[in-house]
Design a protein around this motif. Structure first.
Motif, PDB file in Angstrom:
ATOM      1  N   ALA A  35       0.834  -1.204   0.000  1.00  0.00           N
ATOM      2  CA  ALA A  35       0.000   0.000   0.000  1.00  0.00           C
ATOM      3  C   ALA A  35       0.871   1.256   0.000  1.00  0.00           C
ATOM      4  O   ALA A  35       0.590   2.222  -0.715  1.00  0.00           O
ATOM      5  CB  ALA A  35      -0.924  -0.006   1.211  1.00  0.00           C
ATOM      6  N   GLU A  36       1.931   1.245   0.778  1.00  0.00           N
ATOM      7  CA  GLU A  36       2.846   2.389   0.820  1.00  0.00           C
ATOM      8  C   GLU A  36       3.508   2.595  -0.541  1.00  0.00           C
ATOM      9  O   GLU A  36       3.618   3.710  -1.035  1.00  0.00           O
ATOM     10  CB  GLU A  36       3.903   2.142   1.894  1.00  0.00           C
ATOM     11  N   ASN A  38       2.416   1.611  -3.546  1.00  0.00           N
ATOM     12  CA  ASN A  38       1.438   2.036  -4.552  1.00  0.00           C
ATOM     13  C   ASN A  38       1.020   3.489  -4.363  1.00  0.00           C
ATOM     14  O   ASN A  38       0.711   4.174  -5.329  1.00  0.00           O
ATOM     15  CB  ASN A  38       0.206   1.131  -4.525  1.00  0.00           C
ATOM     16  N   ARG A  39       1.003   3.944  -3.112  1.00  0.00           N
ATOM     17  CA  ARG A  39       0.624   5.324  -2.847  1.00  0.00           C
ATOM     18  C   ARG A  39       1.629   6.285  -3.488  1.00  0.00           C
ATOM     19  O   ARG A  39       1.273   7.356  -3.937  1.00  0.00           O
ATOM     20  CB  ARG A  39       0.542   5.544  -1.342  1.00  0.00           C
ATOM     21  N   ASN A  40       2.882   5.874  -3.576  1.00  0.00           N
ATOM     22  CA  ASN A  40       3.926   6.739  -4.125  1.00  0.00           C
ATOM     23  C   ASN A  40       4.227   6.453  -5.597  1.00  0.00           C
ATOM     24  O   ASN A  40       5.119   7.056  -6.161  1.00  0.00           O
ATOM     25  CB  ASN A  40       5.215   6.571  -3.308  1.00  0.00           C
ATOM     26  N   TRP A  41       3.507   5.521  -6.210  1.00  0.00           N
ATOM     27  CA  TRP A  41       3.791   5.119  -7.587  1.00  0.00           C
ATOM     28  C   TRP A  41       3.247   6.146  -8.567  1.00  0.00           C
ATOM     29  O   TRP A  41       2.106   6.572  -8.479  1.00  0.00           O
ATOM     30  CB  TRP A  41       3.147   3.758  -7.856  1.00  0.00           C
TER      31      TRP A  41
END
Length: 151
Positions: A35-36, A38-41
């Motif tokens: 999740a971390e 993907n949040r920054n992707w």
């Protein structure tokens, strides 16, 4: 079992994530670190504004056909105009044939009043009340999709 690729994490790494755009190499993260990540992707990283707009337009074009075809109700077998879920909902509401939405609404109100937990005591009535509510929602959303109701 593969562990999370995040340094210091000992959770199972069962969620693959690309190491770089359009590359086959993958990281394997636990749920929290995936999740971390993907949040920054940034999907469009490294692309010019024109390339990013072209890729976005291509993806909208490729998947847009499914959105445009949703009004055909390809939800499975039914009577030809309703999906399988809608047919089940009509059974729950004890309706036969092809009713209009006013008939659906009156059947819902009748069954909701009869099975409401404040009126009919017991676990069976509560389960029946929830089934009636779910059936009504399925049919209401189907009518909205067809454009017969305003959301």
């Amino acid at each position: 079992m593969r562990l999370c690729d995040r340094h210091g994490c000992d959770e199972p790494g069962d969620r693959p994530a690309p190491k770089a755009p359009n590359k086959p190499e993958r990281w394997y993260f636990c749920e929290r670190h995936a999740a971390e990540y993907n949040r920054n992707w940034n999907y469009f990283e490294g692309l010019s504004a024109e390339d990013a707009a072209e890729r976005e337009a291509g993806e909208r074009r490729d998947s847009g056909g499914y959105q445009n075809a949703s009004h055909y109700g390809w939800g499975g077998p039914g009577d030809g105009s309703r999906s399988r879920d809608e047919m089940r909902a009509l059974e729950v509401l004890e309706i036969e044939g092809d009713p209009d939405f006013e008939e659906i609404k009156s059947a819902y109100r009748r069954l909701a009043k009869a099975n409401h937990p404040d009126v009919a005591k017991g676990a069976e009535a509560a389960v029946r009340f929830q089934a009636v509510q779910a059936a009504y929602e399925v049919l209401r959303k189907a009518e909205e999709r067809r454009g017969a109701l305003s959301p």
